[in-house]
Design a protein around this motif. Structure first.
Motif, PDB file in Angstrom:
ATOM      1  N   GLY A   1      -6.292   5.126  -0.905  1.00 48.90           N
ATOM      2  CA  GLY A   1      -5.315   6.190  -1.085  1.00 48.90           C
ATOM      3  C   GLY A   1      -4.221   6.160  -0.030  1.00 48.90           C
ATOM      4  N   GLY A   2      -4.560   5.727   1.173  1.00 54.00           N
ATOM      5  CA  GLY A   2      -3.569   5.665   2.236  1.00 54.00           C
ATOM      6  C   GLY A   2      -2.494   4.618   2.006  1.00 54.00           C
ATOM      7  N   THR A   3      -2.737   3.660   1.120  1.00 49.01           N
ATOM      8  CA  THR A   3      -1.715   2.639   0.855  1.00 49.01           C
ATOM      9  C   THR A   3      -0.464   3.233   0.225  1.00 49.01           C
ATOM     10  OG1 THR A   3      -2.709   2.142  -1.319  1.00 49.01           O
ATOM     11  CG2 THR A   3      -3.480   0.855   0.563  1.00 49.01           C
TER      12      THR A   3
ATOM     13  N   TYR B   1       5.379  -3.981   3.940  1.00 49.53           N
ATOM     14  CA  TYR B   1       4.929  -4.771   5.081  1.00 49.53           C
ATOM     15  C   TYR B   1       3.698  -4.151   5.733  1.00 49.53           C
ATOM     16  CZ  TYR B   1       4.904  -7.348   9.458  1.00 49.53           C
ATOM     17  OH  TYR B   1       4.525  -8.126  10.522  1.00 49.53           O
ATOM     18  N   ARG B   2       3.651  -2.825   5.823  1.00 47.78           N
ATOM     19  CA  ARG B   2       2.470  -2.172   6.380  1.00 47.78           C
ATOM     20  C   ARG B   2       1.241  -2.396   5.495  1.00 47.78           C
ATOM     21  NH1 ARG B   2       5.490  -2.525   9.730  1.00 47.78           N
ATOM     22  NH2 ARG B   2       6.483  -0.957  11.044  1.00 47.78           N
ATOM     23  N   ASN B   3       1.438  -2.450   4.189  1.00 47.48           N
ATOM     24  CA  ASN B   3       0.319  -2.757   3.297  1.00 47.48           C
ATOM     25  C   ASN B   3      -0.161  -4.190   3.507  1.00 47.48           C
ATOM     26  OD1 ASN B   3      -0.426  -0.461   1.695  1.00 47.48           O
ATOM     27  ND2 ASN B   3       1.576  -0.574   0.721  1.00 47.48           N
ATOM     28  N   PHE B   4       0.772  -5.101   3.774  1.00 48.73           N
ATOM     29  CA  PHE B   4       0.371  -6.470   4.086  1.00 48.73           C
ATOM     30  C   PHE B   4      -0.449  -6.503   5.370  1.00 48.73           C
ATOM     31  CE2 PHE B   4       1.353 -10.254   6.648  1.00 48.73           C
ATOM     32  CZ  PHE B   4       0.773 -11.232   5.860  1.00 48.73           C
ATOM     33  N   GLN B   5      -0.023  -5.737   6.369  1.00 48.95           N
ATOM     34  CA  GLN B   5      -0.795  -5.666   7.603  1.00 48.95           C
ATOM     35  C   GLN B   5      -2.176  -5.053   7.364  1.00 48.95           C
ATOM     36  OE1 GLN B   5       1.999  -3.500  10.152  1.00 48.95           O
ATOM     37  NE2 GLN B   5       2.323  -5.354  11.364  1.00 48.95           N
ATOM     38  N   LEU B   6      -2.230  -4.026   6.515  1.00 42.41           N
ATOM     39  CA  LEU B   6      -3.523  -3.412   6.202  1.00 42.41           C
ATOM     40  C   LEU B   6      -4.450  -4.409   5.523  1.00 42.41           C
ATOM     41  CD1 LEU B   6      -5.375  -0.944   6.023  1.00 42.41           C
ATOM     42  CD2 LEU B   6      -4.227  -0.328   3.888  1.00 42.41           C
TER      43      LEU B   6
ATOM     44  N   ALA C   1      -3.448  -5.098  -0.810  1.00 39.14           N
ATOM     45  CA  ALA C   1      -4.167  -4.227   0.128  1.00 39.14           C
ATOM     46  C   ALA C   1      -5.366  -3.577  -0.552  1.00 39.14           C
ATOM     47  CB  ALA C   1      -3.221  -3.168   0.686  1.00 39.14           C
ATOM     48  N   TRP C   2      -5.204  -3.162  -1.810  1.00 41.41           N
ATOM     49  CA  TRP C   2      -6.333  -2.587  -2.556  1.00 41.41           C
ATOM     50  C   TRP C   2      -7.495  -3.570  -2.627  1.00 41.41           C
ATOM     51  CZ3 TRP C   2      -4.787   0.624  -7.493  1.00 41.41           C
ATOM     52  CH2 TRP C   2      -3.994   1.721  -7.101  1.00 41.41           C
ATOM     53  N   VAL C   3      -7.182  -4.807  -3.009  1.00 41.44           N
ATOM     54  CA  VAL C   3      -8.230  -5.816  -3.153  1.00 41.44           C
ATOM     55  C   VAL C   3      -8.905  -6.087  -1.813  1.00 41.44           C
ATOM     56  CG1 VAL C   3      -8.679  -8.231  -3.750  1.00 41.44           C
ATOM     57  CG2 VAL C   3      -7.126  -6.865  -5.156  1.00 41.44           C
ATOM     58  N   ALA C   4      -8.101  -6.236  -0.758  1.00 39.11           N
ATOM     59  CA  ALA C   4      -8.655  -6.526   0.564  1.00 39.11           C
ATOM     60  C   ALA C   4      -9.532  -5.387   1.063  1.00 39.11           C
ATOM     61  CB  ALA C   4      -7.520  -6.799   1.558  1.00 39.11           C
TER      62      ALA C   4
ATOM     63  N   ALA D   1     -22.732   5.817   0.867  1.00 35.59           N
ATOM     64  CA  ALA D   1     -21.817   6.907   0.508  1.00 35.59           C
ATOM     65  C   ALA D   1     -20.652   6.992   1.487  1.00 35.59           C
ATOM     66  CB  ALA D   1     -22.579   8.229   0.478  1.00 35.59           C
ATOM     67  N   LEU D   2     -20.932   6.841   2.775  1.00 35.18           N
ATOM     68  CA  LEU D   2     -19.860   6.878   3.775  1.00 35.18           C
ATOM     69  C   LEU D   2     -18.907   5.709   3.596  1.00 35.18           C
ATOM     70  CD1 LEU D   2     -18.670   8.197   6.297  1.00 35.18           C
ATOM     71  CD2 LEU D   2     -20.227   6.795   7.674  1.00 35.18           C
ATOM     72  N   GLY D   3     -19.446   4.521   3.303  1.00 32.59           N
ATOM     73  CA  GLY D   3     -18.591   3.368   3.053  1.00 32.59           C
ATOM     74  C   GLY D   3     -17.696   3.567   1.842  1.00 32.59           C
ATOM     75  N   ALA D   4     -18.240   4.173   0.774  1.00 29.70           N
ATOM     76  CA  ALA D   4     -17.443   4.430  -0.423  1.00 29.70           C
ATOM     77  C   ALA D   4     -16.326   5.426  -0.141  1.00 29.70           C
ATOM     78  CB  ALA D   4     -18.346   4.939  -1.547  1.00 29.70           C
ATOM     79  N   VAL D   5     -16.648   6.473   0.622  1.00 33.59           N
ATOM     80  CA  VAL D   5     -15.626   7.483   0.942  1.00 33.59           C
ATOM     81  C   VAL D   5     -14.500   6.878   1.768  1.00 33.59           C
ATOM     82  CG1 VAL D   5     -15.204   9.611   2.227  1.00 33.59           C
ATOM     83  CG2 VAL D   5     -17.199   9.436   0.734  1.00 33.59           C
ATOM     84  N   LEU D   6     -14.854   6.118   2.799  1.00 39.35           N
ATOM     85  CA  LEU D   6     -13.836   5.511   3.650  1.00 39.35           C
ATOM     86  C   LEU D   6     -12.992   4.489   2.883  1.00 39.35           C
ATOM     87  CD1 LEU D   6     -15.853   5.001   6.959  1.00 39.35           C
ATOM     88  CD2 LEU D   6     -14.170   6.777   6.422  1.00 39.35           C
ATOM     89  N   THR D   7     -13.610   3.759   1.959  1.00 35.88           N
ATOM     90  CA  THR D   7     -12.856   2.800   1.147  1.00 35.88           C
ATOM     91  C   THR D   7     -11.850   3.509   0.257  1.00 35.88           C
ATOM     92  OG1 THR D   7     -14.739   1.275   1.160  1.00 35.88           O
ATOM     93  CG2 THR D   7     -13.071   0.944  -0.543  1.00 35.88           C
ATOM     94  N   ILE D   8     -12.279   4.598  -0.375  1.00 42.02           N
ATOM     95  CA  ILE D   8     -11.372   5.359  -1.241  1.00 42.02           C
ATOM     96  C   ILE D   8     -10.218   5.948  -0.422  1.00 42.02           C
ATOM     97  CG2 ILE D   8     -11.199   7.399  -2.712  1.00 42.02           C
ATOM     98  CD1 ILE D   8     -14.081   6.830  -3.601  1.00 42.02           C
ATOM     99  N   LEU D   9     -10.519   6.463   0.764  1.00 41.10           N
ATOM    100  CA  LEU D   9      -9.468   7.019   1.611  1.00 41.10           C
ATOM    101  C   LEU D   9      -8.476   5.943   2.036  1.00 41.10           C
ATOM    102  CD1 LEU D   9     -11.509   9.446   3.910  1.00 41.10           C
ATOM    103  CD2 LEU D   9      -9.980  10.044   2.015  1.00 41.10           C
TER     104      LEU D   9
END
Length: 360
Positions: free
Chosen positions: A27-29, A35-40, A176-179, A16-24
């Motif tokens: 969303g942060g993208t 370029y920042r998305n490429f870095q992410l 970035a979403w896929v990564a 559950a924690l992994g899912a929450v952090l992934t969604i956040l």
């Protein structure tokens, strides 16, 4: 949300924690430029590798200096599979999934071979074997140049944003979403393994292999499995890098980069998933920040050229020395120390003021 997470225990809480952090993170993208998305995306791919490496070193006590070679194996496996499926007319989504599984499987098979060696070797001997592996990557690309294309590497077809999302996000954000999604799945899987019975067996073998065997733990099997798991995570990271950059070449997986991965997990904190995240961010962002600072300073061109490759290494070395002297547990141990201090302050009883009596 915090109440739900606190009510869960064990693997369910980790998932559950992994899912929450992934969604956040996804969303942060929307707050980042391309370029920042490429870095992410690069940080997420590196996070897969660093999390697997910190599990291997921190939990099972096996040192690997060749995880860059495992990343390269995952990248080449992904690229070869994707190109073959493109010629067969397979769609982009199915092509990506199969290519990712192929890259993970290729790196896992190489990790199996390393694990079989790890069951018989220890300390510097094991480190030497993994070191030789990463040194052999350019030679392998040259020997099998008809397949691996030598120093030029392999290019893969361009995978753009899916049709329903093309008006909403740019291609860097989609990457970035896929990564982030792949990193979320891989790292959550590693966290569940490290926090379960397999993690206990790894730590038992790390602390005292003889005692672990006397208690019924198959030490050789644990070592081999740990290497396979860590190598699979590295293969996933290499496949994601190939997806983002649309190519794979031996020049991206050098000995310096492989050693930098080890430095990153030590700086972050061995055995800590959060420390692996910190180390991954340092690997990607610190060289960029140093380059930007050097470019902004009035430095002669020849000096700037010499500093471009050497200054980040110097800074990482200085950070490693300072961290080992001040916080041997890595940067992640600062968070644990702050938490213990706050818990101790919360549990400390309130002082009782003395009462006084008034004379009449």
């Amino acid at each position: 949300m915090t109440g739900i997470l606190s009510a869960l225990r064990g693997p369910r809480r980790t998932i559950a924690l992994g899912a929450v952090l992934t969604i956040l993170a996804i969303g942060g993208t929307f707050l980042l430029d391309p370029y920042r998305n490429f870095q992410l995306a690069t940080i997420a791919a590196t996070f897969c590798v660093a999390a697997g490496l910190t599990l291997l070193i921190g939990h099972s006590g096996q040192l690997s200096l060749g995880h860059a070679a495992l990343m390269a194996t995952g990248g080449y496996g992904y690229a070869l599979t994707v190109n073959a499926l493109t010629e067969a007319g397979v769609g982009s989504v199915l092509r990506f999934v199969i290519g990712m599984l192929a890259g993970i499987a290729a790196a896992g098979m190489l990790g199996l071979l390393l694990g079989l060696a790890a069951a018989r070797l220890q300390g510097p001997y094991l480190a030497g074997v993994t070191l030789a592996l990463v040194i052999a990557v350019p030679a392998a690309a040259t020997v099998f140049s008809s397949i691996l294309r030598g120093d030029q590497g392999i290019q893969i077809p361009y995978d753009g944003v899916p049709e329903p999302l093309r008006d909403l996000i740019a291609v860097e954000q989609w990457q970035a979403w896929v990564a982030v999604l792949v990193a979320g799945v891989v790292v959550t899987w590693l966290a569940v393994l490290g926090g379960g019975s397999f993690g206990l067996r790894m730590r038992a073998v790390r602390d005292d292999e003889t005692a672990a065997r006397l208690n019924g733990v198959a030490a050789a099997r644990v070592k081999v499995t740990a290497f396979v798991v860590s190598a699979s995570a590295a293969g996933a990271g290499g496949a994601v890098i190939c997806f983002v950059t649309q190519s794979v070449s031996p020049g991206a997986y050098t000995l310096a980069f492989s050693l930098l991965l080890v430095v990153a997990v030590v700086l972050g904190g061995l055995g800590s998933i959060g420390g692996a995240a910190i180390g991954s961010a340092l690997v990607v962002l610190l060289p960029w920040a140093i380059g930007a600072a050097t470019a902004a300073l009035p430095v002669p061109a020849d000096l700037a050229q010499r500093l471009a490759g050497n200054l980040p290494v110097l800074v990482f070395g200085a950070l490693l020395i300072v961290t080992m002297l001040v916080r041997p547990g890595g940067l992640a141990s600062l968070r644990r120390r702050i938490r213990r201090s706050s818990d101790a302050a919360a549990s400390e009883p309130e002082p009782v003021l003395p009462t006084t009596t008034r004379k009449r």
